[in-house]
Design a protein around this motif. Structure first.
Motif, PDB file in Angstrom:
ATOM      1  N   VAL B 326       8.772  26.767  22.476  1.00 48.50           N
ATOM      2  CA  VAL B 326       7.553  27.560  22.246  1.00 48.50           C
ATOM      3  C   VAL B 326       7.524  28.147  20.838  1.00 48.50           C
ATOM      4  CG1 VAL B 326       7.278  28.195  24.667  1.00 48.50           C
ATOM      5  CG2 VAL B 326       8.552  29.681  23.177  1.00 48.50           C
ATOM      6  N   TYR B 327       8.670  28.176  20.145  1.00 50.36           N
ATOM      7  CA  TYR B 327       8.700  28.754  18.796  1.00 50.36           C
ATOM      8  C   TYR B 327       8.457  27.711  17.710  1.00 50.36           C
ATOM      9  CZ  TYR B 327      10.977  32.495  21.372  1.00 50.36           C
ATOM     10  OH  TYR B 327      11.261  33.463  22.283  1.00 50.36           O
ATOM     11  N   ASP B 328       8.853  26.469  17.965  1.00 46.95           N
ATOM     12  CA  ASP B 328       8.823  25.517  16.851  1.00 46.95           C
ATOM     13  C   ASP B 328       7.960  24.276  17.080  1.00 46.95           C
ATOM     14  OD1 ASP B 328      10.384  23.916  18.507  1.00 46.95           O
ATOM     15  OD2 ASP B 328      12.263  24.554  17.587  1.00 46.95           O
ATOM     16  N   ALA B 329       7.244  24.216  18.208  1.00 51.12           N
ATOM     17  CA  ALA B 329       6.361  23.065  18.415  1.00 51.12           C
ATOM     18  C   ALA B 329       4.905  23.481  18.280  1.00 51.12           C
ATOM     19  CB  ALA B 329       6.602  22.465  19.797  1.00 51.12           C
ATOM     20  N   VAL B 330       4.676  24.658  17.717  1.00 50.43           N
ATOM     21  CA  VAL B 330       3.351  25.263  17.809  1.00 50.43           C
ATOM     22  C   VAL B 330       2.515  25.097  16.545  1.00 50.43           C
ATOM     23  CG1 VAL B 330       4.099  26.992  19.452  1.00 50.43           C
ATOM     24  CG2 VAL B 330       4.260  27.470  17.014  1.00 50.43           C
ATOM     25  N   SER B 331       1.251  25.418  16.671  1.00 58.20           N
ATOM     26  CA  SER B 331       0.323  25.414  15.545  1.00 58.20           C
ATOM     27  C   SER B 331       0.555  26.625  14.652  1.00 58.20           C
ATOM     28  CB  SER B 331      -1.109  25.445  16.070  1.00 58.20           C
ATOM     29  OG  SER B 331      -1.463  24.186  16.530  1.00 58.20           O
ATOM     30  N   SER B 332      -0.226  26.671  13.587  1.00 55.78           N
ATOM     31  CA  SER B 332      -0.107  27.780  12.629  1.00 55.78           C
ATOM     32  C   SER B 332      -0.584  29.090  13.258  1.00 55.78           C
ATOM     33  CB  SER B 332      -0.929  27.474  11.387  1.00 55.78           C
ATOM     34  OG  SER B 332      -2.298  27.430  11.741  1.00 55.78           O
ATOM     35  N   HIS B 333      -0.189  30.163  12.641  1.00 56.44           N
ATOM     36  CA  HIS B 333      -0.610  31.501  13.048  1.00 56.44           C
ATOM     37  C   HIS B 333      -2.128  31.582  13.169  1.00 56.44           C
ATOM     38  CE1 HIS B 333       0.516  36.029  12.431  1.00 56.44           C
ATOM     39  NE2 HIS B 333      -0.337  35.848  13.405  1.00 56.44           N
TER      40      HIS B 333
END
Lengths: 530, 378
Positions: B326-333
């Protein structure tokens, strides 16, 4: 290894499934609003024939809609299944309009289409009218969001590359939403949908008029289609011109290829009506031109020049050479995020990163690219000329023919004697397939013309694909072709059956073929009973 | 909202969308599973189909939107899972083809062969996707063979047949049984007479099957399945880069969250309790309560998978550091914030008008009603 075979098959599968999906979309977009017009007339006048019109054309709408939904799911899956690197590289931007499309548009359209069909007895007529309006708004909003996504593929503004995440990231959402390319595409595309649906209603109504049956029903349908179709045909041309203007701003290579314009011509450039483009020699073997017109469409000025293919290639060569620096620096940075030297080199050349990536088609190590490879990459930057040149011209010609047809239809609708104009009725009937052909050609121009990019100037098509085997693609392609062929046969069969049967399919007992038996069970509807 | 919070919120929201899919599309898919068995003649089958006729299309959008949201919020998951599970996704997709046309075309022609063909089509469209999604979850729990190169291109090195391992098949059973229960409980509310009697029987059987298979899967996860643990420091606010972490494989690691956070135990407990409640309410002829119970059970079951794996979404069995979390497969802020805004605006509206649509169409669908409205219903 991403072989050319894999890439070509992935493109073929996308093209087949997207073009197939778009057989159903335009009719949905347009017919929804025609239903709104008919139902508004019903709630105002309270005449049951308009309700019957909504229900009958709604039946055909439903048959078409089912396949629109079916084939739409494919599109939603396919970016992930077959374009994995694309999905990673631009998902931060491209995914958002897709998700918003679901939240804002699909839910609306899909929830209210259920009430449209099944809510007649449970809603009062104003409530039902609102349901129809929301369904139409929902379907058109979905076109808006998917075309915002597509517009960004053509003209990727409001985003920036990050070497840490190794992808494009959104910087300005509203720039993406109000991207002129996207907005022009949206209005042009929905107008094309309205033309498609108008001609569908016009043509089928003409069929009844030619057969001399259901005259009252057909006459009223014809009039509505003629009015709506005329306005739409006009707007599709005007807004198509707007699209042409945005293309010449953002995609000069596409414009030059559409126009088979090899050399940069003095402003204002001439419009080539007919040509035999010769790809190998980079010239037209024969051409027929109208002076000034292209310059006016493309630049809206008399002094700006439009660059020709040779000039664009020369510029792209520089960008590819600069892009090599960007790729080399990026690869260093990926191994060591703290490499300051590589960072400086990357910042200086990153505007051309996409052009450097074009070489990945020919070599893994871009720094070792030979002059021959660079030449190939330069040649790749211009899509093939002849298919674009002809697709575009055929589309435009059809667009003008629609305008002529609807002008006659509207003129005689106002005069009130269109039933006597057999030539017009026949023309409308036989022209039913033409808007589909025009729409599909429009997509060929837009997407084939975007090659060699998936994201124009940013991400080459070649590296966008999923790392699958050609065997995977042959298998899935065979599956799609099999399913889609079967579904098309079923759909066409039902569509023709119900169109031929006409409003009698509603079973109200008032229409052609229903009174023949004189019993409780109308003859035309008998085949349909349980 | 800071980046870390948004990442966690999106983990929850994807979960909400999947649960929404299981509750809403689940009940019409469950109808499809039961259709050929519960409906003994054409009128009965049409009665079953028409309980969802006005709604299946809207319900399916939960699925579409979950897909779109995963694309937008977790682009790497969307890219890696969909391309890695290529044949599974194709099978799910092709099975889904049968639904729109099955619903809309089935009753437009009177021929019995035509109709029964589409009935089986609706069965396939109802049964195959839940099985595949269950099997997919079963594989995610075990880790999936994929890795990234330096440019983040993913390569999947497994085969389709390897997906069909015993644990994954058990997960497929959990999923199918849960969706069928959901369908049966919905049909209990909308049918009467013989149909009601049969769907109530199905509800009891499939709720029990869900309970047993879910318990079995739980034991299996605790005893026999390797979990994954991040061994490097996690900077939850960092720019997403899966390759920046180190990951270890250890048996029983999927139980860590339950020992670390006491509240986490409530998620599987709610699932079991809700399944038991579904059985109880079916026995008591409380169809509405049974439907809500199985809906809660769906949330508990999907939630259990999520909580067990947290923060992992898609662990890599062959290159653990390529695992997606959940921390590193996500879209930008920016994108996560924007999508949250869109969800907060539209989700209440969707729930509002969907509820209204059900309210308008509510009531028992009887065979008499179908016969009287032959032309206008499915």
């Amino acid at each position: 290894m991403l072989t050319e075979e894999l890439v070509d098959l992935s493109r073929l599968q996308f093209a087949v499934t997207a073009l197939y999906h778009f057989l159903f979309v335009p009719l949905t977009l347009g017919l929804a609003f025609i239903l709104v017009i008919m139902e508004l007339t019903y709630v105002i006048t309270d005449r049951p024939i308009y309700k019957d019109m909504v229900r009958f054309w709604g039946k055909l709408f439903g048959i078409n809609f089912a396949l629109g939904v079916t084939t739409g799911i494919t599109m939603e899956f396919q970016f992930g299944t077959n374009w994995a690197y694309y999905s990673h590289y631009v998902g931060d931007i491209f995914g958002a309009p897709l998700a918003i499309e679901g939240l804002m548009a699909f839910f609306l359209e899909s929830t209210f289409i259920g009430l449209f069909f099944f809510g007649w007895d449970r809603l009062n007529k104003w409530q039902h009218f609102m349901v129809t309006v929301l369904m139409a708004v929902g379907s058109n909003l979905s076109a808006l969001w998917i075309l915002i996504a597509n517009g960004w593929m053509q003209d990727p503004i409001g985003a920036e590359f990050s070497f840490v995440t190794m992808r494009m990231e959104m910087t300005d959402f509203w720039a993406i939403v109000f991207n002129p390319t996207a907005q022009a595409k949206f209005v042009h595309t929905v107008s094309a949908g309205y033309v498609t649906a108008s001609l569908f209603v016009l043509g089928i109504s003409s069929y009844y008029l030619l057969k001399g049956r259901d005259l009252d029903f057909a006459r009223r349908s014809f009039r509505i289609a003629a009015g709506f179709g005329f306005a739409s045909a006009l707007s599709v041309i005007v807004l198509g011109d707007e699209s042409g203007y945005t293309v010449s701003e953002s995609q000069q290579a596409k414009m030059a290829a559409i126009e088979a314009m090899w050399e940069t011509e003095p402003a204002p450039a001439a419009f080539t009506v007919f040509a035999l483009p010769n790809e190998a020699a980079q010239r037209n073997d024969y051409e027929l031109q109208i002076p000034y017109v292209l310059g006016l469409i493309g630049t809206r000025s008399l002094t700006e020049t439009l660059p020709g293919i040779k000039e664009i290639k020369a510029r792209n060569r520089e960008r590819i050479e600069n892009g090599i620096q960007a790729v080399v620096a990026l690869e260093k940075l990926r191994k060591n995020h703290g490499d300051e030297l590589a960072r400086a080199q990357f910042e200086a050349s990153k505007a051309d990163l996409g052009f450097g990536l074009l070489l990945k088609k020919y070599t893994v190590d871009v720094s070792q690219a030979t002059p021959a490879m660079i030449q190939q990459a330069v040649d790749d930057t211009i899509p093939r000329v002849a298919p674009l040149f002809w697709s575009f011209r055929l589309m435009v010609a059809l667009g003008f023919l629609f305008l002529v047809l609807f002008s006659f239809a509207l003129f005689y609708s106002v005069k009130g004697n269109f039933i006597e104009k057999k030539w017009l009725l026949r023309w409308a009937l036989w022209f039913i397939p033409m808007p589909w052909i025009a729409a599909e050609l429009g997509w060929v121009v837009a997407e084939y013309g975007r090659q060699p990019w998936t994201i124009y100037g940013v991400l080459p098509t070649h590296i966008s694909v999923s790392n699958l085997t050609p065997g995977n693609l042959y298998g899935s392609l065979a599956g799609f072709v099999g399913f889609y062929t079967a579904l098309l046969i079923v759909e066409m069969y039902l569509m023709t059956k119900y169109a031929r049967q006409g409003p009698a399919s509603l079973g109200t007992g008032k229409y052609h073929g229903e009174k023949a038996t004189g019993g409780a069970l109308p003859a035309g509807a008998a085949a349909d009973k349980i | 909202m800071d980046y870390e919070t948004l990442k966690l919120v999106w983990w929850l929201l994807v979960g909400v969308l999947l649960v929404g899919f299981a509750i809403m599309d689940g009940h019409d898919m469950g109808m499809g599973v039961l259709l050929p068995f519960v409906g003994r003649n054409d009128l009965e089958r049409r009665a079953l189909i028409n309980t969802v006729a006005p709604h299946w299309d809207g319900n399916q959008v939960w699925f579409i939107t979950a897909g779109g949201a995963i694309f937008a919020a977790w682009p790497l998951v969307y890219a890696t899972a969909f391309s890695g599970f290529y044949w599974a996704m194709m099978a799910a997709l092709w099975a889904l083809f049968f639904r729109p046309v099955g619903f809309d075309y089935r009753s437009k022609i009177q021929n019995p062969t035509w109709r029964s063909t589409w009935d089986w089509g609706l069965f396939i469209g109802g049964a195959v996707p839940p099985i595949i999604f269950g099997v997919a979850f079963g594989n995610l729990l075990q880790g999936v063979p994929f890795h990234f190169n330096d440019l983040m291109m993913s390569t999947y090195t497994g085969s389709f047949w390897a997906l069909l391992n015993p644990f994954a098949l058990l997960a497929g059973v959990v999923s199918l049984a849960m969706i069928t229960t959901q369908g049966a409980n919905y049909l209990m509310m909308r049918t009467e007479g013989d149909l009601y009697r049969r769907v109530r029987g199905a509800s009891l059987i499939f709720a029990a099957l869900t309970l047993v298979s879910f318990a079995l899967a739980g034991v299996w996860v605790a005893q026999g399945i390797d979990g994954y643990v991040i061994t490097s420091a996690v900077d939850a606010n960092a720019l997403p880069d899966p390759l920046a972490k180190t990951v270890e494989v250890s048996t029983g690691a999927w139980m860590h969250n339950y020992t670390q956070y006491a509240w986490a135990m409530w998620v599987p407990i709610v699932a079991f309790a809700a399944l038991a409640a579904s059985i109880l309410f079916s026995r008591l002829h409380q169809a509405g309560a049974a439907f809500w119970s199985s809906s809660i059970a769906n949330a508990g079951i999907i939630g259990t998978a999520g909580v067990s794996m947290f923060p992992f979404i898609m662990p890599s069995s062959t290159d653990p550091r390529s695992s997606l979390t959940v921390y590193d497969a996500v879209s930008s802020h920016l994108t996560l914030g924007l999508m949250l805004g869109a969800t907060v605006i539209f989700m209440p509206l969707i729930i509002f008008y969907t509820s209204w649509a059900y309210k308008v169409m509510w009531g028992k669908v009887t065979t008499e009603y179908i016969a009287a409205n032959d032309k206008s219903v499915y």
